[in-house]
Design a protein around this motif. Structure first.
Motif, PDB file in Angstrom:
ATOM      1  N   UNK B 145       0.821  -1.216   0.000  1.00  0.00           N
ATOM      2  CA  UNK B 145       0.000   0.000   0.000  1.00  0.00           C
ATOM      3  C   UNK B 145       0.854   1.264   0.000  1.00  0.00           C
ATOM      4  N   UNK B 241       2.493   2.621  11.698  1.00  0.00           N
ATOM      5  CA  UNK B 241       1.656   2.280  10.545  1.00  0.00           C
ATOM      6  C   UNK B 241       2.471   1.903   9.311  1.00  0.00           C
ATOM      7  N   UNK B 274       1.850  -3.535   9.543  1.00  0.00           N
ATOM      8  CA  UNK B 274       1.198  -4.575   8.753  1.00  0.00           C
ATOM      9  C   UNK B 274       2.258  -5.346   7.998  1.00  0.00           C
ATOM     10  N   UNK B 275       2.306  -6.669   8.204  1.00  0.00           N
ATOM     11  CA  UNK B 275       3.195  -7.560   7.456  1.00  0.00           C
ATOM     12  C   UNK B 275       2.309  -8.429   6.586  1.00  0.00           C
ATOM     13  N   UNK B 276       2.616  -8.459   5.296  1.00  0.00           N
ATOM     14  CA  UNK B 276       1.709  -9.183   4.414  1.00  0.00           C
ATOM     15  C   UNK B 276       2.489  -9.960   3.363  1.00  0.00           C
ATOM     16  N   UNK B 278       3.161 -11.984  -0.142  1.00  0.00           N
ATOM     17  CA  UNK B 278       2.911 -11.579  -1.524  1.00  0.00           C
ATOM     18  C   UNK B 278       3.207 -12.727  -2.463  1.00  0.00           C
TER      19      UNK B 278
END
Lengths: 337, 337
Positions: B145, B241, B274-276, B278
């Motif tokens: 993001x 954030x 936030x760790x996401x 991929x």
């Protein structure tokens, strides 16, 4: 009204698990409220896991407690005196404020929130309708992006936040709600009284095995109150596009060594997981929605909550806090004055 | 056209770092395409970090390679024969497909994508305009993001994905772009040719110290290609954030012990990170936008890319793969037939 009162001060910073020696009960003069202030006689106060972090001398989202100074934390009390210029509050009003850990607090009127004992018991404003309640609500719905049909797992499920997470998930249409707790009584409470579909005692065996048995089709959301082994187990059980709200790590707060982080973190890639930290202060926008929705469920009896209340006021606050860290509480841990 | 050709088979599963012994070069008959199939003579093939994972016998998002069977992976080739019923492709067409690691591949026509060598060199369809390009684009913009003004850090920054992440961030308005790589030449390439604001060689000292020096005001986005020490350092440097796209963990792919996960994971809470994870397969919706935007930047010269091309075809594929795992490449690592 006597002219002296008690407060709890930080006597020394704990190394690892805190003990009674880290606290000092001090006798102080009851102050007079200055202009814009009110004097509050505390009725009930909160002990919370995050307070352990404030006992360390490290920079965080809240400043650390200072040695020799009184501790702070959520409390509800009755106004017994008002300073000059205070027009919005009167003697006899009940207010929520941030100066617990003492018999009497002097607080700027602007730093208080008036609460109504006819709407809910005063203790509820520290728990189910207060900060832990909003944490559960916002953490599940915003941070973890809960969707109806999700399988939800919550650790510390009999705690102040956990018991609400599981019930909100159930009421919002989770396909399965699983909780972990630290005693057989708590496990029974979760399934028999709060409507969890499954629960287990994390002391009974490896969390990964117990979770896999309780969630044969995996989980979609994990609400993490404890960290450590629980987080690792959850990562293994999470389905593709699963989400984790990381709310607390009570299992690690007293560690003196760096914690064992999840060794399976690489699964975050293959499963496209989202792990996201949660602090309730980011979610004030959900406060009104939370109060109206959860308030209605409490009124209808669809949502239940429990509290563990320790009598004895200021003198008993340290032992209540230590008991909460050990998990002696079921639901919100409170100290009654 | 000779009647036999070479393919690379998995001879044995590696324990830790793979070696040439884990591969076998086999001679096979050139097959005839059946109905709906095409026969492709491969021109260029890709070696990628994710292939190391497929050499293990573990369930993942792609099935493991099988011992005794040929490996698979992205390749571009020229059609030399078409089977009955194939109307959309003709001999002489160039196609992108999934059966590299061999001189000739028989592929269902429906599993190929026709590519035009007049629009971009065939190798680009395996790199900057292919899977690594979309990974960089979608990972930065969707997974992490990214917002204009963000400070962006990317590890493996001279690799096929990393070099694009940093440049896309720059072109999209990052306030600062920082990269890490594994040699002085790569570091120089990042700052002098690709327009990174800062870069460092992770072998020169602790990543946390080098990153903190390069990002005195912290970072907002971390694009993780390597895992391990880099991820831990990034968590410490991330601002409130902040967001992490976890794309790869090349530092860990050859570990035989559980990796050292970030010991500071608890900071995810206080910083609301936030760790996401991929995987590019989730982001096909961005394919057209990616091609048009990145294609224009390449045409205008605003975005550069490098490739490391190994000559020698099938016989050299194993050593090219091993070199890529060691970091011998700058940009996309390819094998030319």
């Amino acid at each position: 009204m006597t002219s002296t009162a008690l407060e709890v001060r930080l006597a020394s910073r704990p190394q690892g698990w805190p003990t009674e020696d880290n606290f000092e009960i001090a006798e102080v003069e009851i102050p007079t409220p200055a202009e814009g202030q009110v004097l509050v006689r505390n009725v009930v106060m909160s002990v919370d896991p995050y307070m352990r972090g404030r006992m360390n001398d490290v920079k965080s989202y809240v400043p650390p407690f200072q040695v020799g100074q009184p501790l702070e934390g959520g409390a509800v009390g009755e106004i017994v005196a008002v300073g000059e210029g205070v027009t919005t509050l009167a003697v006899g009003d009940n207010v929520l404020h941030g100066l617990g850990w003492r018999d009497y607090a002097v607080v700027p009127a602007a730093h208080t929130v008036k609460v109504d004992p006819n709407v809910a018991p005063l203790s509820a404003y520290l728990g189910v309708l207060g900060m832990p309640g909003l944490t559960a609500y916002a953490g599940l719905l915003a941070t973890a992006e809960f969707k109806p049909g999700d399988v939800v797992f919550v650790s510390g499920a009999a705690g102040a936040v956990g018991q609400l997470v599981g019930q909100i998930a159930r009421l919002k249409g989770a396909s399965r709600v699983i909780g972990s707790a630290g005693s057989p009584e708590k496990v029974k409470y979760l399934t028999e009284e709060l409507g969890f579909d499954a629960a287990f005692n994390y002391k009974d065996g490896p969390v990964a095995e117990q979770l896999a048995a309780a969630a044969p089709n995996g989980i979609d959301v994990y609400f993490d109150n404890v960290g450590g082994e629980h987080l690792e187990a959850a990562i293994s059980s999470l389905n593709v596009h699963g989400r984790v709200a990381i709310c607390g790590a009570i299992a690690q707060y007293n560690d003196t060594e760096p914690p064992a982080a999840p060794r399976n973190l690489v699964q975050v890639i293959a499963k496209r997981l989202t792990l996201r930290g949660l602090l309730v202060g980011d979610h004030k926008d959900l406060q009104q929605q939370f109060i109206s929705e959860v308030g209605a469920w409490i009124a209808s009896g669809e949502l239940k909550y429990s509290e563990t209340i320790v009598e004895g006021g200021t003198r008993q606050a340290p032992s209540a806090f230590l008991g909460m860290l050990r998990g002696d509480n079921k639901g919100k841990m409170l100290v009654q004055f």
